[in-house]
Design a protein around this motif. Structure first.
Motif, PDB file in Angstrom:
ATOM      1  N   TRP A  60       0.829  -1.211   0.000  1.00 36.79           N
ATOM      2  CA  TRP A  60       0.000   0.000   0.000  1.00 36.79           C
ATOM      3  C   TRP A  60       0.867   1.266   0.000  1.00 36.79           C
ATOM      4  CZ3 TRP A  60      -4.690   0.649   3.885  1.00 36.79           C
ATOM      5  CH2 TRP A  60      -5.345   1.859   3.623  1.00 36.79           C
ATOM      6  N   LEU A  66      -4.746   1.184  -2.343  1.00 37.28           N
ATOM      7  CA  LEU A  66      -5.125   0.774  -0.997  1.00 37.28           C
ATOM      8  C   LEU A  66      -5.585  -0.680  -0.963  1.00 37.28           C
ATOM      9  CD1 LEU A  66      -8.453   0.939  -0.934  1.00 37.28           C
ATOM     10  CD2 LEU A  66      -7.989   3.343  -0.649  1.00 37.28           C
ATOM     11  N   PHE A  68      -7.468  -3.465   1.821  1.00 35.05           N
ATOM     12  CA  PHE A  68      -7.998  -3.889   3.113  1.00 35.05           C
ATOM     13  C   PHE A  68      -7.980  -5.409   3.207  1.00 35.05           C
ATOM     14  CE2 PHE A  68     -10.152   0.245   2.449  1.00 35.05           C
ATOM     15  CZ  PHE A  68      -9.642   0.886   3.555  1.00 35.05           C
ATOM     16  N   LEU A 134      -6.519  -3.739 -11.229  1.00 34.48           N
ATOM     17  CA  LEU A 134      -7.474  -2.745 -10.748  1.00 34.48           C
ATOM     18  C   LEU A 134      -6.762  -1.643  -9.984  1.00 34.48           C
ATOM     19  CD1 LEU A 134     -10.048  -5.284  -9.342  1.00 34.48           C
ATOM     20  CD2 LEU A 134     -10.138  -4.086 -11.521  1.00 34.48           C
ATOM     21  N   HIS A 137     -11.138   2.679  -6.502  1.00 31.57           N
ATOM     22  CA  HIS A 137     -12.176   2.050  -5.703  1.00 31.57           C
ATOM     23  C   HIS A 137     -12.334   0.571  -6.003  1.00 31.57           C
ATOM     24  CE1 HIS A 137     -13.119   5.813  -4.015  1.00 31.57           C
ATOM     25  NE2 HIS A 137     -13.540   6.348  -5.144  1.00 31.57           N
ATOM     26  N   ALA A 138     -12.188   0.203  -7.272  1.00 28.28           N
ATOM     27  CA  ALA A 138     -12.327  -1.212  -7.620  1.00 28.28           C
ATOM     28  C   ALA A 138     -11.279  -2.040  -6.875  1.00 28.28           C
ATOM     29  CB  ALA A 138     -12.193  -1.404  -9.125  1.00 28.28           C
ATOM     30  N   ILE A 141     -12.473  -2.390  -3.183  1.00 28.93           N
ATOM     31  CA  ILE A 141     -13.580  -3.341  -3.035  1.00 28.93           C
ATOM     32  C   ILE A 141     -13.094  -4.767  -3.244  1.00 28.93           C
ATOM     33  CG2 ILE A 141     -15.808  -4.059  -3.967  1.00 28.93           C
ATOM     34  CD1 ILE A 141     -15.763  -1.369  -2.456  1.00 28.93           C
ATOM     35  N   SER A 142     -12.238  -4.976  -4.254  1.00 30.94           N
ATOM     36  CA  SER A 142     -11.798  -6.350  -4.498  1.00 30.94           C
ATOM     37  C   SER A 142     -10.938  -6.846  -3.335  1.00 30.94           C
ATOM     38  CB  SER A 142     -11.053  -6.450  -5.823  1.00 30.94           C
ATOM     39  OG  SER A 142      -9.828  -5.785  -5.742  1.00 30.94           O
ATOM     40  N   PHE A 144     -11.498  -6.107  -0.157  1.00 30.73           N
ATOM     41  CA  PHE A 144     -12.497  -6.562   0.808  1.00 30.73           C
ATOM     42  C   PHE A 144     -13.032  -7.945   0.411  1.00 30.73           C
ATOM     43  CE2 PHE A 144     -13.479  -2.124   2.349  1.00 30.73           C
ATOM     44  CZ  PHE A 144     -13.241  -2.395   3.676  1.00 30.73           C
ATOM     45  N   VAL A 262      -4.269  -1.039   9.724  1.00 29.87           N
ATOM     46  CA  VAL A 262      -4.439   0.181   8.923  1.00 29.87           C
ATOM     47  C   VAL A 262      -4.197   1.421   9.785  1.00 29.87           C
ATOM     48  CG1 VAL A 262      -6.140   1.586   7.688  1.00 29.87           C
ATOM     49  CG2 VAL A 262      -5.963  -0.841   7.204  1.00 29.87           C
ATOM     50  N   ILE A 266      -1.376   4.318   9.024  1.00 28.22           N
ATOM     51  CA  ILE A 266      -1.766   5.713   8.754  1.00 28.22           C
ATOM     52  C   ILE A 266      -1.229   6.639   9.838  1.00 28.22           C
ATOM     53  CG2 ILE A 266      -3.710   7.280   8.416  1.00 28.22           C
ATOM     54  CD1 ILE A 266      -4.144   5.384   6.338  1.00 28.22           C
TER      55      ILE A 266
ATOM     56  N   ILE B  34     -16.734   6.890  -0.343  1.00 25.04           N
ATOM     57  CA  ILE B  34     -17.336   5.563  -0.215  1.00 25.04           C
ATOM     58  C   ILE B  34     -17.529   5.365   1.277  1.00 25.04           C
ATOM     59  CG2 ILE B  34     -17.089   3.098  -0.563  1.00 25.04           C
ATOM     60  CD1 ILE B  34     -15.852   3.453  -3.038  1.00 25.04           C
ATOM     61  N   LEU B 221     -20.726  -4.151   3.433  1.00 27.11           N
ATOM     62  CA  LEU B 221     -19.901  -4.849   2.433  1.00 27.11           C
ATOM     63  C   LEU B 221     -20.748  -5.175   1.207  1.00 27.11           C
ATOM     64  CD1 LEU B 221     -17.792  -7.190   4.731  1.00 27.11           C
ATOM     65  CD2 LEU B 221     -17.018  -5.178   3.486  1.00 27.11           C
ATOM     66  N   PHE B 224     -21.221  -1.953  -0.742  1.00 28.87           N
ATOM     67  CA  PHE B 224     -20.000  -1.623  -1.490  1.00 28.87           C
ATOM     68  C   PHE B 224     -19.970  -2.366  -2.796  1.00 28.87           C
ATOM     69  CE2 PHE B 224     -16.380  -0.266   1.528  1.00 28.87           C
ATOM     70  CZ  PHE B 224     -17.149   0.782   1.943  1.00 28.87           C
ATOM     71  N   VAL B 228     -20.245  -0.845  -6.583  1.00 34.93           N
ATOM     72  CA  VAL B 228     -19.113  -0.901  -7.509  1.00 34.93           C
ATOM     73  C   VAL B 228     -19.457  -1.743  -8.730  1.00 34.93           C
ATOM     74  CG1 VAL B 228     -16.736  -1.652  -7.774  1.00 34.93           C
ATOM     75  CG2 VAL B 228     -17.419  -0.417  -5.754  1.00 34.93           C
ATOM     76  N   LEU B 232     -19.934   3.028  -9.956  1.00 32.51           N
ATOM     77  CA  LEU B 232     -19.893   4.056  -8.919  1.00 32.51           C
ATOM     78  C   LEU B 232     -20.475   5.359  -9.434  1.00 32.51           C
ATOM     79  CD1 LEU B 232     -16.535   3.847  -7.016  1.00 32.51           C
ATOM     80  CD2 LEU B 232     -18.783   4.175  -6.041  1.00 32.51           C
ATOM     81  N   ILE B 273     -14.775 -10.241  -7.863  1.00 34.59           N
ATOM     82  CA  ILE B 273     -13.429  -9.871  -8.304  1.00 34.59           C
ATOM     83  C   ILE B 273     -13.306 -10.072  -9.818  1.00 34.59           C
ATOM     84  CG2 ILE B 273     -10.969 -10.415  -8.080  1.00 34.59           C
ATOM     85  CD1 ILE B 273     -11.470 -11.162  -5.188  1.00 34.59           C
ATOM     86  N   LEU B 276     -15.120  -7.315 -11.703  1.00 29.98           N
ATOM     87  CA  LEU B 276     -14.363  -6.064 -11.630  1.00 29.98           C
ATOM     88  C   LEU B 276     -13.151  -6.096 -12.551  1.00 29.98           C
ATOM     89  CD1 LEU B 276     -14.487  -5.163  -7.852  1.00 29.98           C
ATOM     90  CD2 LEU B 276     -15.600  -4.006  -9.741  1.00 29.98           C
ATOM     91  N   PRO B 280     -13.922  -2.812 -14.650  1.00 32.07           N
ATOM     92  CA  PRO B 280     -13.545  -2.079 -13.436  1.00 32.07           C
ATOM     93  C   PRO B 280     -14.433  -0.866 -13.167  1.00 32.07           C
ATOM     94  CG  PRO B 280     -11.782  -1.995 -15.069  1.00 32.07           C
ATOM     95  CD  PRO B 280     -12.828  -2.884 -15.629  1.00 32.07           C
TER      96      PRO B 280
END
Lengths: 359, 293
Positions: A60, A66, A68, A134, A137-138, A141-142, A144, A262, A266, B34, B221, B224, B228, B232, B273, B276, B280
């Motif tokens: 990251w 980013l 998660f 990606l 945002h994509a 999300i991916s 997550f 995280v 940060i 978001i 979740l 989200f 997406v 978006l 996934i 996306l 994307p």
């Protein structure tokens, strides 16, 4: 600036700041090792956090994409290590339905940790194929989605993971100095990668993706490299975590742990290794102090009664304030530099490095 | 007949997911955030409902909806207003921090144990129409989702504030230049998302009968992913994404063989996934979200 006139080669330029992290950490560990065993145990957990924060930074922080989802690799590492080190007699009892090879192989902690790193790296290489295409945002999300997939599989693959319950019987043989050794190795690896040509190209793409592409940086490929390396580091952290606590369950590697790591990254400073390590240390200490106060114990003869759940609130509020007031973290995302040299911002240092690259 | 029954369940789950997704999409459109905290707006509204166990149900419902609006507007005034113009990554992490703050507040006040309630338990009974048996809560969910979607469409298309909201979502700077008051439009966006969160919280409690401070995680979740996948910044996309995700969840639940059914979520999110990777920008991207280079 011309590379040939630069008296400090890149690896040596990285060596100073790295020593500046590894040596003070050793002093801290030496001081803690004088305390009681409970304190050592807390410190081992803190070092596992350092490894996780450095692992997350490696992807990251350097790429700016980013994620998660990195705790998923910690989960993979923890289960891999546990399956290799739970003593065979205990294993037949806690995981009676294991397939043949896994049921009969027992290794030492060090071997298991290396295997955990390799398995986590292999898994991250697999998921990197779709995910590293990606960004924005994509990508968030991916990442997550990855975390959810791994949680779902570890929860339901009962014959291998023991299912939703806690997997027990892992030897708690991780010593304080052993944990320190792994943390130091990981810091050196992350620093070496960060100052390598590949790491610099990735950092260039973080600052300006299109400009980096224009000068020939293959952004997706560099991201994959960083992703696999950070996956391996997370695998090491997973193995440390397993051998620190001796037992864990699938939900230990989900949102709560993700959040803590995280926050560390940060608060310390997302874009520097110094930030990752100092953030992990500061937040680990803070969480420990608040947890002691929550359970009615004292720290340095000071005892403040706090309700349960208070430490999460404090962490969240600190994170909000840092993001609003000091988005580059406590270290301003600077690296340590040689004494006497003028401190410069990470961004200026990166620009200089990219200029060096270009000759 | 079972097919029809499954389709109704799919529409009901899809409608619920659309409500979750719209709450995220409305805020994203205007503020570019978001909003991970949205799930905890949902949990907060649900806790307010449970705290009002003694009062008449209708009053409790109104209070829960008001609580959803209040917490959403409060986070806008208290936190997000000070971060306007920050980069998307910072905003996402900020929303993550707000989410944890609300969750830990709920834990401090209500404890981390699961709370059960009888709210909505009478809706768990089936309604028999010939050989067709539909659970009441599915019908209620469909009606509530339909009313909310229609109301939002009316608000956005037929009222001045709705037009301002859409203008701000299209181009925030331009909207301000032609006289849209940014603070007001931002507040309206958060209030709408808070109302949607309140409705989502009521349905969540009525469907499950239980609540914990982390109950908001699953909805957010889902939201989200729906947002997406749908694209978006596009409100129709969010609704489509919600129905697609809800429908796929029910279809997988019905069609998967018994032995791999526990892995439903793993399959679902792997599909996410994969989608996306190929799209994307989502399935129905809004025009101003397309990359210009």
């Amino acid at each position: 600036m011309n590379t040939r006139q630069n008296p400090v080669p890149s690896w040596l330029a990285a060596a100073g700041p790295t020593a500046g992290l590894v040596v003070p950490l050793a002093v801290l560990v030496a001081l803690l090792s004088l305390g009681n065993p409970a304190l050592s145990s807390v410190a081992i957990g803190g070092l596992a956090n350092v490894v996780m924060a450095v692992g997350l930074y490696t992807f990251w922080g350097i790429s700016g994409v980013l994620s998660f989802g990195h705790i998923a690799f910690v989960s993979v590492g923890a289960y891999t290590s546990a399956l290799l080190t739970i003593p065979l007699t205990t294993r037949a009892f806690v995981l009676p339905d294991l397939p043949g090879v896994l049921a009969n192989t027992e290794t030492s902690f060090v071997v298991a940790t290396i295997v955990a790193a390799v398995v986590a790296a292999a898994f991250s290489a697999l998921v990197a194929i779709p995910m590293m295409r990606l960004s924005g945002h994509a990508a968030g999300i991916s990442s997550f989605a990855l975390l959810i997939v791994v949680l779902n599989v570890t929860t339901n693959w009962t014959s291998v993971t023991g299912g939703l319950g806690t997997l027990t019987g892992i030897p708690t043989d991780l010593t304080l100095w052993g944990a320190y050794a792994w943390a130091a190795v990981v810091i050196v690896v992350a620093a070496a990668y960060g100052s390598s040509p590949s790491g610099r190209r990735l950092r260039a793409s973080r600052e300006d993706e299109i400009a980096a592409q224009a000068v020939g940086v293959k952004v997706h490929r560099e991201r994959r490299v960083a992703f696999v390396l950070s996956g391996a580091i997370m695998g090491v952290a997973g193995s440390m975590y397993a051998h620190w606590l001796g037992s864990f369950g699938p939900t230990d590697f989900y949102m709560d742990l993700t959040f803590v790591i995280v926050v560390m990254l940060i608060i310390g400073g997302l874009r520097s290794l110094f930030g990752a390590v100092s953030g992990a240390v500061v937040v680990s200490v803070l969480v420990w102090v608040l947890a002691r106060w929550e359970s009615g114990q004292s720290v340095a003869f000071l005892s403040i009664p706090l309700p349960r759940g208070f430490s999460d609130l404090v962490l969240a509020l600190i994170l909000v304030v840092i993001l609003l007031r000091r988005p580059d973290g406590l270290t301003q995302s600077r690296e340590l530099s040689w004494p006497g040299r003028k401190r410069k911002t990470q961004r200026a240092a990166d620009v200089e490095l990219v200029e060096q690259e270009a000759g | 007949m079972t097919l029809l029954q499954n389709i109704i369940t799919g529409i009901s789950v899809g409608g619920l997911y659309s409500l979750y997704a719209l709450g995220i999409a409305v805020v994203y459109g205007v503020a570019g955030i978001i909003n991970f905290a949205h799930g905890y707006f949902i949990a907060f509204a649900a806790y307010v409902l449970l705290a009002l166990a003694g009062v008449p149900v209708l009053v409790a419902i109104v209070c829960a909806l008001a609580a959803g609006i209040a917490i959403a507007v409060a986070t806008e005034r208290g936190v997000f207003r000070f971060a306007r113009g920050a980069d998307p990554g910072t905003l996402l992490v900020l929303a993550f921090a707000v989410a944890l703050a609300i969750k830990s507040l709920l834990t401090l006040v209500a404890g981390s144990d699961t709370v059960s309630t009888s709210f909505g338990s009478e809706l768990a009974k089936p309604l028999q129409i010939g050989s067709l048996s539909i659970v009441w809560i599915d019908l209620v969910t469909i009606v509530v989702a339909g009313v909310m979607l229609a109301g939002l469409a009316l608000l956005l298309n037929r009222t001045p504030v709705g037009v301002q909201l859409r203008a701000a979502a299209e181009d925030f700077t331009m909207a301000r230049l032609v006289g849209v008051r940014s603070n007001r439009v931002m507040m309206v966006a958060f209030a709408v998302s808070g109302l949607l969160a309140g409705a989502g919280g009521l349905l969540l409690v009525a469907r499950s009968g239980t609540l914990t401070p982390t109950s908001g995680l699953q909805p957010v979740l889902i939201a989200f992913v729906a947002v997406v996948i749908g694209g978006l910044g596009s409100l129709p996309g969010a609704v489509a994404g919600g129905f697609l995700l809800g429908g796929t969840t029910v279809a997988l639940q019905v069609l998967l063989p018994e032995e791999i059914r526990p892995y439903r979520d793993a399959i679902l999110y792997t599909l996410v996934i994969v989608i996306l990777t190929f799209r994307p920008q989502g399935l129905l991207p809004s025009a101003n979200e397309r990359s210009r280079v």
